[in-house]
Design a protein around this motif. Structure first.
Motif, short mmCIF file in Angstrom:
data_model
loop_
_atom_site.label_atom_id
_atom_site.label_comp_id
_atom_site.label_asym_id
_atom_site.label_seq_id
_atom_site.Cartn_x
_atom_site.Cartn_y
_atom_site.Cartn_z
N PRO A 111 0.76 -1.32 -0.12
CA PRO A 111 0.00 0.17 -0.20
C PRO A 111 0.92 1.25 -0.22
N ILE A 112 0.81 2.17 -0.78
CA ILE A 112 1.53 3.40 -1.20
C ILE A 112 0.69 4.70 -0.68
N TRP A 113 1.20 5.52 0.32
CA TRP A 113 0.51 6.72 0.67
C TRP A 113 1.43 7.94 0.21
N TRP A 114 0.78 9.06 0.28
CA TRP A 114 1.34 10.31 -0.10
C TRP A 114 1.48 10.95 1.29
N TYR A 115 2.64 11.43 1.66
CA TYR A 115 2.92 12.03 2.84
C TYR A 115 3.44 13.59 2.56
N GLN A 116 3.16 14.68 3.03
CA GLN A 116 3.52 15.91 2.92
C GLN A 116 3.27 16.98 3.69
N LEU A 117 4.37 17.53 4.32
CA LEU A 117 4.15 18.50 5.38
C LEU A 117 3.61 19.87 4.95
N ARG A 118 2.91 20.43 5.84
CA ARG A 118 2.08 21.73 5.66
C ARG A 118 2.99 22.61 4.57
N VAL A 119 4.04 22.70 5.22
CA VAL A 119 5.16 23.59 4.65
C VAL A 119 6.44 22.66 3.96
N PRO A 120 6.85 22.81 2.61
CA PRO A 120 7.66 22.00 2.50
C PRO A 120 8.98 22.18 3.10
N SER A 121 9.72 20.98 3.03
CA SER A 121 10.87 21.18 3.80
C SER A 121 11.95 21.90 3.34
N SER A 195 13.82 10.49 -7.94
CA SER A 195 14.86 11.10 -6.75
C SER A 195 14.37 11.96 -6.20
N PHE A 196 13.15 12.70 -6.19
CA PHE A 196 12.64 13.55 -5.50
C PHE A 196 11.35 13.31 -4.54
N LEU A 197 11.59 12.12 -4.43
CA LEU A 197 10.49 11.45 -3.63
C LEU A 197 11.45 10.52 -2.49
N ARG A 198 11.10 10.84 -1.04
CA ARG A 198 11.60 10.15 0.03
C ARG A 198 10.86 9.27 0.48
N ALA A 199 11.04 7.74 0.66
CA ALA A 199 10.28 6.78 1.06
C ALA A 199 10.41 6.48 2.60
N TRP A 200 9.22 6.19 3.24
CA TRP A 200 9.37 5.77 4.47
C TRP A 200 8.65 4.75 4.68
N ALA A 201 8.74 3.74 5.57
CA ALA A 201 7.97 2.52 5.93
C ALA A 201 6.96 2.87 7.10
N VAL A 229 4.02 1.72 2.80
CA VAL A 229 5.33 2.81 2.35
C VAL A 229 4.48 4.18 2.14
N CYS A 230 5.19 5.17 2.61
CA CYS A 230 4.68 6.78 2.32
C CYS A 230 5.65 7.15 1.67
N LEU A 231 5.31 8.04 0.71
CA LEU A 231 6.47 9.03 -0.30
C LEU A 231 6.16 10.45 0.06
N GLU A 232 7.49 10.93 0.32
CA GLU A 232 7.30 12.35 0.75
C GLU A 232 8.04 13.21 -0.28
N PRO A 233 7.26 14.23 -0.98
CA PRO A 233 8.19 14.98 -1.89
C PRO A 233 9.17 15.80 -1.58
N LEU A 234 10.12 15.95 -2.34
CA LEU A 234 11.43 16.99 -2.05
C LEU A 234 11.38 17.95 -2.86
N HIS A 235 12.20 19.19 -2.79
CA HIS A 235 12.30 20.29 -3.56
C HIS A 235 13.63 19.98 -4.36
N LYS A 236 14.43 19.19 -3.93
CA LYS A 236 15.73 19.01 -4.75
C LYS A 236 16.06 17.43 -4.32
N GLU A 237 16.78 17.02 -5.33
CA GLU A 237 17.28 15.59 -5.14
C GLU A 237 18.05 15.34 -3.93
N GLU A 238 17.96 13.98 -3.30
CA GLU A 238 18.43 13.68 -2.00
C GLU A 238 19.08 12.38 -2.42
N SER A 239 20.44 12.34 -1.83
CA SER A 239 21.04 11.17 -1.89
C SER A 239 21.65 10.89 -0.31
#
Length: 411
Positions: A111-121, A195-201, A229-239
């Protein structure tokens, strides 16, 4: 004497039959169960058909799960040809009808969820405006407040269900993100690339374990059949590297029992996960003197803060070796996604990290504990009444004798 008996409609199950409860859907509510009596030699597939017929559910895209101790749908009964007896299903157990076919062997249904903070990180510059007062205290600009504790960070975020992804355990985390981006409900979000998505269990409906290695196989993550799994959007690529720790930092607003909005901070712990190292990283990130900040970790389940200070090195009596502090051990147990509160001592010099929301949360916990205590006391009084009744009917006991226990020395 004192036992409770229940009167049930219908014939009692024989020695080869099972009396089972079953319910529909993963959102299990007490009191909504239906009842059924089946032979213990019936297969899981046939038991599923009987339950579907009794509940009036159409279609063949259903499977069974056994309810676990926490009253939630547990692991699916994958061996459809196995009998209930072979799977150790007993009378009184509760099975859950879940919509959707069982994933084939070697595949996961995630199951996939979308997770987004009220203000982008990524938008954290406004929070640093407040810190510029170190040079000019008269120019203080207060950052926007969440009016609450950082522990409620996840309540300040949106969590939307996107759908299920069926994928091989040999696939990588990137493959999971790519497939998630093909879900119909994902079309309302704009994401340039995986690469603009951060994945969490997910754990208890909030981000828990960070899935950091994009090319790592899902099998190595040991997600299991119940992991979401939830996916958190990012404003830049993360490694993120294997030693990087992702922390949610929030700056305390001077004069208010509140914090600014969350800012992500990546801390490289390769040289040590110590309090001094974290204090230096936070000070550099917020452009403050390290001696002019105080930091604390937030424990949302207790509504409590634990200040993080530079501990003195401890010397072991046996090994005579200096023992460095490690924030990933007791009492902090620091991990990805933890909230760190930051206090600027140039503006506010006290040791209180709590918020109004913490006070409310603690009071609710106190009332809940008080209610449980009263329930236990009432139950103890009731049990005492029953036992006193049974004591009057029981045979008189013999006189008590003293008992001495001697323990030998095994040195």
């Amino acid at each position: 004497m004192g036992s409770s008996l229940g009167l049930c409609l219908g014939k009692a199950p024989t020695s080869t039959q099972l009396f089972l409860f079953f319910t529909v859907g993963s959102d299990v509510q007490p009191g909504t169960e239906m009842e059924i009596i089946v032979e213990e030699t019936v297969s899981v597939r046939d038991c599923l058909k009987i339950m579907l017929e009794k509940s009036g559910l159409p279609g063949d895209t259903w499977h069974l799960r056994k309810m676990d101790w926490s009253y939630e749908a547990g692991e699916p009964l994958c061996e459809e040809d196995a009998t209930l007896k072979e799977l150790m299903i007993c009378s009184g157990d509760t099975l859950v009808l879940i919509e959707g076919k069982l994933p084939t062997s070697g595949f996961l249904k995630v199951p996939i969820w979308w997770y987004q903070l009220r203000v982008p990180s990524g938008h954290w510059k406004s929070h640093l405006d407040q810190m510029s007062c170190a040079a000019s205290p008269g120019r203080v600009q207060r950052a926007p407040s969440t009016q609450g504790a950082p522990g409620n960070l996840h309540k300040e975020a949106a969590l939307h269900y996107l759908g299920d992804v069926e994928i091989s355990e040999d696939a990588t985390l990137v493959d999971l993100k790519v497939q998630a981006m093909t879900l119909p409900s994902f079309s309302e979000f704009v994401v340039p690339s995986p690469s603009f998505l951060r994945a969490w269990a997910l754990e208890s409906r909030r981000p828990g374990r960070l899935l950091r290695a994009p090319q790592q196989q899902l099998r190595e993550y040991k997600l299991g059949r119940r992991t979401e799994v939830c996916l958190e959007p990012l404003h830049k690529e993360e490694s993120l590297g294997p030693k990087d720790l992702l922390l949610r930092t929030q700056l305390r607003i001077p004069g208010e029992r509140a914090y600014s909005l969350s800012v992500d901070l990546v801390w490289d712990t390769a040289k040590g996960c110590t309090a001094a190292s974290l204090r230096h990283r936070v000070a550099d990130f917020y452009s403050l003197p390290v001696e002019k900040i105080e930091i604390a970790k937030y424990f949302p389940e207790k509504f409590e803060w634990l200040p993080i200070s530079s501990w003195n090195q401890q010397i072991s009596k046996r090994k005579k070796k200096k023992k460095q502090d490690n924030l990933q051990g007791a009492p902090y147990y620091l991990k990805d996604g933890d909230t760190i509160g930051i206090k600027n001592l140039l503006l506010e010099d006290d040791d209180d990290f709590s918020t109004i929301r913490d006070d409310i949360g603690k009071e609710k916990q106190k009332q809940l504990a008080l209610g449980k205590k009263k329930s236990r006391e009432a139950l103890r009084v009731h049990d005492g009444d029953v036992s006193s009744c049974t004591d009057t009917l029981a045979q008189p006991r013999g006189p008590e004798a003293s008992l001495s226990i001697h323990v030998g020395s095994f040195r």
